[in-house]
Design an enzyme around this catalytic site. Structure first.
Site, short mmCIF file in Angstrom:
data_model
loop_
_atom_site.label_atom_id
_atom_site.label_comp_id
_atom_site.label_asym_id
_atom_site.label_seq_id
_atom_site.Cartn_x
_atom_site.Cartn_y
_atom_site.Cartn_z
N GLU A 78 27.70 33.55 6.04
CA GLU A 78 28.91 32.81 4.83
C GLU A 78 28.67 33.30 3.97
OE1 GLU A 78 25.35 29.86 4.15
OE2 GLU A 78 26.19 31.54 6.34
N CYS A 116 20.01 30.80 9.88
CA CYS A 116 18.46 29.74 8.48
C CYS A 116 17.93 29.19 9.55
CB CYS A 116 19.60 29.88 7.32
SG CYS A 116 18.20 30.04 6.36
N HIS A 151 22.13 34.41 5.68
CA HIS A 151 23.57 33.43 5.60
C HIS A 151 24.45 34.12 5.60
CE1 HIS A 151 21.66 29.75 4.26
NE2 HIS A 151 20.53 30.62 3.64
#
EC number: 4.3.2.10
Length: 197
Positions: A180, A78, A178
């Site tokens: 994650e 990001c 992202h």
């Protein structure tokens, strides 16, 4: 076993990045210690918030030169990806210059900012970062600034205009989304970073 270090940028998504590796049974350590960072096999540069605030933290922690001199594979996430370019118009701040390019506000096409949610990503065929991930898979984005496609773009997404979803230059890689928070595709990408690069 890979010695994986998440650079402590003081940003809010550090622990969620670490948990993503925990879920893959890959040990990752969050650190701002220069010797620990220098001796890592792989590095992650996460970031949320503004480029100006993040650069100030890196400067205060004397990490800028360490990051610029890193020779091991590094993945920016990001804001971390945006910091890898030369300049961000978010606060008009010079960034890490790990590769050419700059970060600008996503051009106004009438779509709301931030660009937030799931979006399709089209990647360069056979890129090791995207191994085992279907073309046009969805990843999770939250951002108002982007790097428009340039010579380092290895994947694109579209939000009114095409923008870089991933960048790669020498040992430096970055993703605007992202991983994650991107389910199994994001997990696969993190695994690819550890195992393939």
């Amino acid at each position: 076993m890979t010695n994986l270090v998440i650079i402590d940028t003081g940003c809010a998504n550090l622990s969620s990045v670490k948990f993503a590796f925990d879920r893959l049974n890959i040990k990752a350590e969050i650190s701002r210690d220069i010797a620990t960072i220098q001796s890592a096999d792989k590095l992650l540069l996460p970031g949320v918030g503004t480029a100006m605030a993040a650069m100030k933290i890196l400067q205060d922690r004397n990490l800028i030169e360490t990051i610029q001199n890193a020779t091991q594979p590094m993945l920016g996430i990001c804001l971390g990806m945006q910091l890898m370019t030369e300049y961000s118009s978010e606060g008009n701040v010079p960034t890490l210059s790990l590769m050419s390019g700059h970060t600008d506000l996503i051009p106004n096409t009438g779509l709301p900012l931030p660009h937030m949610g799931w979006n399709k990503v089209r990647y360069e065929q056979d890129h090791p970062l995207f191994a085992g991930i279907e073309q046009d898979s969805h990843f999770y984005f939250v951002h108002s600034y982007a790097v428009l496609p340039n010579e380092h773009t290895i994947a694109t997404s579209d939000y009114g205009v095409p923008f870089s979803a991933a960048l790669g230059c020498k040992n430096f890689y970055g993703v605007q989304f992202h991983p994650e928070r991107s389910g199994k595709n994001g997990a696969q990408l993190l695994k690819n970073f550890v195992e393939n690069l």
